[in-house]
Design an enzyme around this catalytic site. Structure first.
Site, PDB file in Angstrom:
ATOM      1  N   CYS A  25      28.125  30.840   7.193  1.00 20.17           N
ATOM      2  CA  CYS A  25      28.344  31.255   6.161  1.00 20.17           C
ATOM      3  C   CYS A  25      27.269  32.133   5.663  1.00 20.17           C
ATOM      4  O   CYS A  25      27.489  33.124   4.901  1.00 20.17           O
ATOM      5  CB  CYS A  25      29.712  30.177   5.591  1.00 20.17           C
ATOM      6  SG  CYS A  25      30.715  29.741   6.546  1.00 20.17           S
TER       7      CYS A  25
ATOM      8  N   LYS B 114      41.317  25.976  24.164  1.00 19.60           N
ATOM      9  CA  LYS B 114      41.798  25.100  22.396  1.00 19.60           C
ATOM     10  C   LYS B 114      42.627  25.155  22.790  1.00 19.60           C
ATOM     11  O   LYS B 114      42.952  24.046  21.850  1.00 19.60           O
ATOM     12  CB  LYS B 114      40.964  26.394  21.680  1.00 19.60           C
ATOM     13  CG  LYS B 114      41.169  26.093  20.047  1.00 19.60           C
ATOM     14  CD  LYS B 114      40.519  27.750  19.275  1.00 19.60           C
ATOM     15  CE  LYS B 114      38.779  27.678  19.750  1.00 19.60           C
ATOM     16  NZ  LYS B 114      38.421  28.397  18.349  1.00 19.60           N
TER      17      LYS B 114
ATOM     18  N   ASN C 115      29.198  32.288  -2.421  1.00 22.92           N
ATOM     19  CA  ASN C 115      28.083  32.389  -0.657  1.00 22.92           C
ATOM     20  C   ASN C 115      26.854  32.475  -0.939  1.00 22.92           C
ATOM     21  O   ASN C 115      25.891  31.948  -1.557  1.00 22.92           O
ATOM     22  CB  ASN C 115      28.080  32.085   0.288  1.00 22.92           C
ATOM     23  CG  ASN C 115      29.495  31.342   0.445  1.00 22.92           C
ATOM     24  OD1 ASN C 115      29.056  30.171   0.305  1.00 22.92           O
ATOM     25  ND2 ASN C 115      29.737  31.445   2.061  1.00 22.92           N
TER      26      ASN C 115
ATOM     27  N   LYS D 124      23.271  21.319   9.348  1.00 24.43           N
ATOM     28  CA  LYS D 124      23.771  20.003   8.199  1.00 24.43           C
ATOM     29  C   LYS D 124      23.488  18.162   8.114  1.00 24.43           C
ATOM     30  O   LYS D 124      24.648  19.472   9.270  1.00 24.43           O
ATOM     31  CB  LYS D 124      24.955  20.466   6.870  1.00 24.43           C
ATOM     32  CG  LYS D 124      25.945  21.012   7.070  1.00 24.43           C
ATOM     33  CD  LYS D 124      26.502  21.696   6.087  1.00 24.43           C
ATOM     34  CE  LYS D 124      27.438  20.347   5.486  1.00 24.43           C
ATOM     35  NZ  LYS D 124      28.483  20.674   3.827  1.00 24.43           N
TER      36      LYS D 124
ATOM     37  N   LYS E 208      34.655  34.976  -1.599  1.00 25.61           N
ATOM     38  CA  LYS E 208      34.063  33.967  -1.103  1.00 25.61           C
ATOM     39  C   LYS E 208      32.629  34.735  -0.629  1.00 25.61           C
ATOM     40  O   LYS E 208      31.754  33.848  -1.019  1.00 25.61           O
ATOM     41  CB  LYS E 208      33.912  34.067   0.574  1.00 25.61           C
ATOM     42  CG  LYS E 208      33.360  33.159   1.074  1.00 25.61           C
ATOM     43  CD  LYS E 208      33.839  31.396   1.261  1.00 25.61           C
ATOM     44  CE  LYS E 208      33.206  31.105   1.968  1.00 25.61           C
ATOM     45  NZ  LYS E 208      33.604  31.128   3.676  1.00 25.61           N
TER      46      LYS E 208
ATOM     47  N   ARG F 126      25.035  26.779  14.343  1.00 23.57           N
ATOM     48  CA  ARG F 126      25.319  28.275  13.685  1.00 23.57           C
ATOM     49  C   ARG F 126      23.748  28.004  12.812  1.00 23.57           C
ATOM     50  O   ARG F 126      23.540  27.604  11.521  1.00 23.57           O
ATOM     51  CB  ARG F 126      26.012  28.290  13.402  1.00 23.57           C
ATOM     52  CG  ARG F 126      27.208  28.753  14.878  1.00 23.57           C
ATOM     53  CD  ARG F 126      29.082  29.589  13.769  1.00 23.57           C
ATOM     54  NE  ARG F 126      29.293  28.427  12.983  1.00 23.57           N
ATOM     55  CZ  ARG F 126      30.362  28.528  12.307  1.00 23.57           C
ATOM     56  NH1 ARG F 126      31.079  30.316  12.756  1.00 23.57           N
ATOM     57  NH2 ARG F 126      30.713  28.134  11.485  1.00 23.57           N
TER      58      ARG F 126
ATOM     59  N   PHE G  95      36.927  28.490   0.519  1.00 37.59           N
ATOM     60  CA  PHE G  95      36.074  28.070   0.202  1.00 37.59           C
ATOM     61  C   PHE G  95      35.341  26.478   0.707  1.00 37.59           C
ATOM     62  O   PHE G  95      35.424  25.875   0.368  1.00 37.59           O
ATOM     63  CB  PHE G  95      36.053  28.102  -1.532  1.00 37.59           C
ATOM     64  CG  PHE G  95      36.116  29.360  -2.002  1.00 37.59           C
ATOM     65  CD1 PHE G  95      35.755  30.286  -2.473  1.00 37.59           C
ATOM     66  CD2 PHE G  95      37.020  29.627  -2.332  1.00 37.59           C
ATOM     67  CE1 PHE G  95      36.134  31.940  -3.002  1.00 37.59           C
ATOM     68  CE2 PHE G  95      38.495  30.903  -2.782  1.00 37.59           C
ATOM     69  CZ  PHE G  95      37.602  31.928  -3.406  1.00 37.59           C
TER      70      PHE G  95
END
Length: 439
Positions: free
Chosen positions: A266, A35, A214, A329, A210, A336, A153
């Site tokens: 998330c 990475k 959510n 999305k 957070k 995930r 966020f």
């Protein structure tokens, strides 16, 4: 300023690139050598809109580089952001803090002078004292290391925009007006000067921010999806109902999009983690509304499977089903807890032959679900299909001509789980259409 970012996944790599865009010298650190190599070439090992441009710009300018060495990171700066992942534990809904505590423990021996460790990772409330304790135990500078909490966020596919132009900035400390606060205000100077609301608070409130945000968003999404269930029974239109509710300024339109529900790395994790921590604190009853939000979200996936069986019969063996969408999305390659893949897998398990197409997420989906079929072209994916499922609302899917598409199918039937296809146009083209919460 000089600063480091420990952990260079979605959060860390984006934060590092954006801090460089704000004019700072940034060293990103990740234990994954491959990475690190990819990031040093100016590319991200995942898709996030606009991120590659920033990475290329600032690895070339020299403001941004990446390393796999904790010691190099410790020597580089006195401000260290930590953005490692905190997934769910394999055997429970609680957060797995292994990566966070491991990062702190490995960074600490190199901290020989006063420094600020600002944690951005999402955690259960009460984690900050443990981070401070680990730093006191393992850092030569000991009590001279200050811990700050700086929750993120970010929305995937909007992460760069949300970092550079956030809705708010939250800074958590043990005491106000500390050296840590001054250093973070300097780091975020341009963002603060632009008028971004900046809330300085205590550790616990910052830790809760957070997960609470959510959880509220998840509840709002699940509320309108619960209304979709009622609309289907009553013969009403949930899209129009959502528009009516959205005009109320106390409610608003954002997050009031009925459909297949939420997924990703998330919202599901944070809702369940928030519930688990509330239970541990003896406040489980207060999280009851979140349990129902999670349950509604799960029901949306089952509802699509039920609709498919209504259209094709209870025995799906030998039926060919095409799924538009693999990412959780549009605008990301993140799969995930993808609702689309969950539905696809459920249909496969019932005996259907499932073909998936997605503009960005096919490689990731193929690795996780090699038993499914994958086609890059959404037109080709519907060849001889008995049913089309629209499960991720990529804009390009809405622009495909349904009349040309119908000629390639075995049976022109579509279930629009995201409510973004033009139903009248598809019906005029000969399609039998179904949608969640609509007649």
């Amino acid at each position: 300023m000089k600063m480091t970012v420990i952990g260079c996944g979605y959060l860390g790599a984006t934060h590092a690139a954006c801090m460089a865009e704000l004019g700072h010298e940034v060293l990103g650190m990740d234990s994954d050598v491959d990475k690190v190599h990819t990031l040093n070439t100016g590319k991200a090992p995942f898709f996030e809109r606009d991120l590659d441009d920033l990475l290329a710009k600032h690895t070339e300018s020299g403001r941004l580089k990446f390393t796999a060495s904790y010691q190099e990171a410790a020597n580089f700066a006195d401000l260290h952001f930590i953005g490692v992942g905190t997934p769910q534990q394999p055997d429970s809904d609680a957060y797995d803090l292994t990566h966070l505590f491991d990062a702190v423990t490995k960074l600490a021996p190199g901290l020989t002078r006063p420094a600020v460790v600002a944690v951005k990772s999402t955690v259960p409330v009460g984690t900050a004292p443990r981070v401070a304790e680990l730093l006191r135990e393992h850092a030569p500078a000991g009590g001279l290391i200050e811990v700050a909490w700086n929750p993120e966020f970010l929305r995937e596919s909007f992460a760069v925009e949300d970092t550079l132009r956030p809705d708010r900035l939250v800074l958590g400390f043990t005491t106000q007006h500390s050296w840590a606060e001054a250093l973070l205000r300097q780091a975020f100077g341009k963002i603060i000067e632009s008028g971004t609301p900046t809330i300085v608070t205590d550790w616990a409130t910052a830790e809760l921010a957070k997960g609470a945000a959510n959880s509220f968003l998840a509840t709002k999404i699940s509320f309108i999806n619960a209304m979709a269930e009622v609309c289907e029974k009553a013969g009403a239109n949930v899209a129009e109902l959502a528009d009516i509710l959205g005009h109320d300024i106390r409610i608003g339109r954002r997050g009031m999009r009925p459909g297949l529900g939420f997924g990703g790395g998330c919202l599901p994790k944070d809702v369940r983690g928030f519930i688990t921590r509330a239970d541990e604190l003896g406040a489980g009853e207060a999280a009851g509304i979140l349990r129902e939000a999670d349950a509604v979200n799960t029901r949306r996936r089952r509802r699509i499977v039920d609709l498919a069986r209504e259209e094709l019969g209870t025995d799906l063996r030998g039926k060919r089903i095409t799924v538009w969408g693999a990412a959780f999305k549009p605008g990301t390659d993140d799969i995930r807890d993808s609702p689309a893949l969950a539905v696809a897998q459920a249909l496969h398990d019932l005996g259907a032959s499932v073909t998936i197409t997605d503009p960005k997420a096919l490689d990731n989906a193929r690795k996780l679900h090699p038993e499914l079929d994958y086609v890059e072209d959404p037109m080709a994916a519907v060849e001889d299909a008995d049913l089309l499922l629209h499960l991720t609302e990529w804009p390009q899917f809405s622009h495909i001509d349904p009349e040309r598409l119908a000629a390639r199918t075995h049976s022109p039937k579509v279930i629009d789980a995201r409510g973004t296809l033009n139903t009248d146009q598809w019906r005029d083209a000969g399609w039998i259409t179904r949608a969640l919460g609509r007649v």
